[in-house]
Design an enzyme around this catalytic site. Structure first.
Site, PDB file in Angstrom:
ATOM      1  N   LYS A   1       0.836  -1.200   0.000  1.00  0.00           N
ATOM      2  CA  LYS A   1       0.000   0.000   0.000  1.00  0.00           C
ATOM      3  C   LYS A   1       0.869   1.247   0.000  1.00  0.00           C
ATOM      4  O   LYS A   1       2.012   1.201   0.461  1.00  0.00           O
ATOM      5  CB  LYS A   1      -0.868   0.012   1.272  1.00  0.00           C
ATOM      6  CG  LYS A   1      -1.982  -1.010   1.315  1.00  0.00           C
ATOM      7  CD  LYS A   1      -2.769  -0.902   2.617  1.00  0.00           C
ATOM      8  CE  LYS A   1      -3.853  -1.963   2.696  1.00  0.00           C
ATOM      9  NZ  LYS A   1      -4.934  -1.801   1.713  1.00  0.00           N
TER      10      LYS A   1
ATOM     11  N   ARG B   1      -9.964 -11.803   2.186  1.00  0.00           N
ATOM     12  CA  ARG B   1     -10.785 -12.888   1.629  1.00  0.00           C
ATOM     13  C   ARG B   1     -10.037 -14.202   1.646  1.00  0.00           C
ATOM     14  O   ARG B   1     -10.638 -15.269   1.755  1.00  0.00           O
ATOM     15  CB  ARG B   1     -11.259 -12.492   0.221  1.00  0.00           C
ATOM     16  CG  ARG B   1     -10.161 -12.368  -0.795  1.00  0.00           C
ATOM     17  CD  ARG B   1     -10.578 -11.565  -2.022  1.00  0.00           C
ATOM     18  NE  ARG B   1     -10.638 -10.131  -1.753  1.00  0.00           N
ATOM     19  CZ  ARG B   1     -11.020  -9.222  -2.639  1.00  0.00           C
ATOM     20  NH1 ARG B   1     -11.380  -9.587  -3.868  1.00  0.00           N
ATOM     21  NH2 ARG B   1     -11.025  -7.951  -2.319  1.00  0.00           N
TER      22      ARG B   1
HETATM   23  N1  BES Z   1      -8.041  -3.979   4.473  1.00  0.00           N
HETATM   24  C1  BES Z   1      -8.191  -3.595   3.113  1.00  0.00           C
HETATM   25  C2  BES Z   1      -9.495  -2.869   2.827  1.00  0.00           C
HETATM   26  C3  BES Z   1      -9.630  -1.484   3.404  1.00  0.00           C
HETATM   27  C4  BES Z   1      -9.271  -0.389   2.657  1.00  0.00           C
HETATM   28  C5  BES Z   1     -10.196  -1.297   4.639  1.00  0.00           C
HETATM   29  C6  BES Z   1      -9.447   0.875   3.188  1.00  0.00           C
HETATM   30  C7  BES Z   1     -10.375  -0.032   5.166  1.00  0.00           C
HETATM   31  C8  BES Z   1     -10.005   1.056   4.425  1.00  0.00           C
HETATM   32  C9  BES Z   1      -8.178  -4.847   2.232  1.00  0.00           C
HETATM   33  O1  BES Z   1      -7.357  -5.867   2.666  1.00  0.00           O
HETATM   34  C10 BES Z   1      -7.661  -4.416   0.897  1.00  0.00           C
HETATM   35  O2  BES Z   1      -6.555  -3.986   0.826  1.00  0.00           O
HETATM   36  N2  BES Z   1      -8.493  -4.550  -0.128  1.00  0.00           N
HETATM   37  C11 BES Z   1      -8.118  -4.156  -1.446  1.00  0.00           C
HETATM   38  C12 BES Z   1      -8.636  -5.177  -2.414  1.00  0.00           C
HETATM   39  C13 BES Z   1      -8.144  -5.002  -3.820  1.00  0.00           C
HETATM   40  C14 BES Z   1      -6.652  -5.220  -3.890  1.00  0.00           C
HETATM   41  C15 BES Z   1      -8.861  -5.976  -4.719  1.00  0.00           C
HETATM   42  C16 BES Z   1      -8.720  -2.790  -1.720  1.00  0.00           C
HETATM   43  O3  BES Z   1      -9.841  -2.526  -1.286  1.00  0.00           O
HETATM   44  O4  BES Z   1      -8.031  -1.964  -2.327  1.00  0.00           O
HETATM   45 MN    MN Z   2      -5.378  -5.578   2.030  1.00  0.00          MN
END
Ligand code: BES
Ligand code: MN
Ligand code: ZN
Length: 490
Positions: free
Chosen positions: A269, A343
């Site tokens: 990230k 997931r």
């Molecule tokens: N924990 C994150 C989702 C999240 C994002 C929670 C912002 C709270 C605030 C999750 O693990 C994630 O990173 N999801 C990705 C999925 C994508 C790579 C398909 C996302 O939402 O960007």
């Molecule tokens: Mn994530």
């Protein structure tokens, strides 16, 4: 300092601060004695429209030398609901804390329905909560007394007792959940979550089982384990079995995502704001907070709580985009993005939930950023494989003032996560990101079991101050889990 609540029927609440919650068309009849004792300040404020009862309006009044010396009027807006009562109670407690009042009486005259009383009690806990464990104490001269006692004022204490106990238990559960959420990732580790589960089970009677890396390997949980590949911390699949319901009745399974930190892994990230990803265990906090509340009330119900706890970190050993892993139900998963880790963890936890032969599964996870885009910070994304369950979960969520809204789960969305090389891929790209994540989970739900998924990415914590609660953890989804279980208890 611990905060404790009690219930009282009185028209002269005796506390360091007395908070009165009123709507825009207040009926002051019940407040006659109090108004008289305080020199008529309440009636005067309402008559002169100094106080209008708008949502979140706060009027601090200093009364006479005797009787209730400090009052606050808290506005609930027009046509208040039980949610407005919760909000006003939280704001009252937050105000008492700011003013340095050690004790607070909260009174919303005329709001004595069960949902109101429950919400008031839970709201007082909500506003009283803080997390000071890693802050140095203020200098003695700057120190204010902390809020230790709350009194909820009602018309009939006996009639309101059960609703009060329900709200009080929920409030304690929410405070526990929020503490876990707020704790930094180096303190709230997967092992810490496991220890917390053990404490809850010890307090209320329950059996805890924890699977580590070895045990998960034996069970072929390649999906969960690939996320934990990048960390030296032991991943923990935590189960609490609470069985106080009828013998032989199938349990309710509650499932929580417990990512104690989510860096994204190799699909790392951006640095800005990454610290918020300590909240990626909010689903797990929701499960633990709800179990604390359920246990406190001793609800007659069978519940199995399951938590998938680990951290998502990059390393030379970490899982990479393009890798294929095999989940414990035999499905092959292509990793497209290592940041879609929740997931992957939940896949094996859902399969494992099936071994308890559950009547229903409800999971909660801070699963997708897309959910924040779709529904913002006030509404939970709700996806299920069963329409009746959609309504049941929505009702529980609304009782908890954690509103949830359904998103479609039609088969077309599944096509977005078909893989070229494996059975399924862990990311379908940006379009309908919240739904494709849920469709992924659905592939691991045990055959024939009604299942609901709550995406709490936007609602479990707030990046800004919300007036009635400070920025940080909100307590969602503790209340939804709790009310769902309570609704099925005998
Ligand atoms: N924990 C994150 C989702 C999240 C994002 C929670 C912002 C709270 C605030 C999750 O693990 C994630 O990173 N999801 C990705 C999925 C994508 C790579 C398909 C996302 O939402 O960007
Ligand atoms: Mn994530
Ligand atoms: Zn995550």
């Amino acid at each position: 300092m611990a905060f404790s609540l009690s219930l009282k029927a009185t028209d002269r609440p005796d506390a360091d601060l007395v908070a009165i919650a009123l709507g825009t068309t207040p009926d002051l009849a019940a407040l006659k004695a109090l108004d008289k004792a305080t020199g008529g300040v309440i009636g005067h404020a309402v008559e002169t429209r100094t106080f209008r009862g708008g949502r979140d309006e706060v009027l601090h009044l200093t009364a006479g030398k005797r009787g209730e010396r400090r009052l606050v009027l808290i506005g609930m807006g027009g046509t208040p609901t039980h949610g407005s009562v919760r909000r006003a109670a939280a704001l009252a407690a937050r105000t008492a804390k700011k003013l340095g009042a050690p004790s607070l009486a909260f009174w919303a005259p005329g709001r004595d329905a069960d949902a109101d009383v429950e919400s008031a009690a839970a709201g007082l806990h909500l506003g009283a909560w803080d997390y000071l464990e890693v802050k140095s104490p203020p200098k003695p001269e700057d120190k204010r007394p902390s809020l230790e006692k709350g009194v909820l004022v009602v018309a009939d204490a006996k009639a309101s007792k059960r609703a009060f106990d329900v709200g009080d238990a929920l409030g304690v559960g929410q405070s526990l959940g929020r503490r876990l959420q707020m704790m930094p990732g180096n303190l709230c580790t997967p092992q810490y979550l496991a220890d917390t589960a053990r404490e809850i089970a010890k307090r209320h009677g329950g059996k805890v089982t924890v699977l580590g890396r070895k045990e998960m390997e034996k069970r072929g949980m390649g999906s969960f384990l690939c996320v934990a590949q990048g960390t030296t911390q032991e991943p923990q699949l935590i189960t609490i079995e609470y069985r106080k319901g009828p013998k032989g009745a199938k349990p309710i399974a509650l499932v929580g995502k417990g990512l104690c930190f989510d860096s994204g892994g190799i699909s790392i990230k951006p640095a800005a704001g990454m610290e918020w990803m300590k909240f990626d265990m909010s689903g797990a906090a929701g499960v633990l907070g709800a179990m604390e509340a359920i246990g406190r009330l001793g609800l007659a119900v069978n519940v199995v709580a399951l938590i998938g706890a680990t951290t998502n970190m990059p390393s030379g050993e970490a899982v990479k985009p393009g890798d294929v892993v095999r989940a414990s139900n035999g499905k092959y998963i292509e990793i497209i993005n290592t940041d879609a880790e929740g997931r992957l963890v939940l896949a094996d936890v859902l399969v494992h939930a099936g071994t308890f032969d559950p009547a229903v599964i409800v999971d909660a996870a801070t699963l997708t950023g897309a959910c924040v885009i779709a529904l913002g910070n006030t509404t939970v994304g709700l996806m299920t494989n069963d329409e009746a369950l959609t309504e049941e979960v929505r009702a529980a969520a609304s009782r908890a003032s954690e509103p949830a809204w359904p998103l479609p789960m039609t088969p077309d969305y599944k096509e977005l996560i078909v893989s070229d090389v494996a059975d399924i891929k862990n990311s379908g790209g940006r379009a309908a990101g919240t739904i494709t994540a849920a469709k992924f989970l659905e592939e691991f739900v045990p055959e024939g079991v009604p299942w609901a998924h709550l995406d709490v990415a936007g609602t479990a914590y707030s990046e800004s101050d919300l007036t009635f609660i400070p920025k940080g953890p909100t307590g969602t989804p503790v209340g939804t889990f709790f009310h769902f279980v309570r609704g099925r208890a005998s």
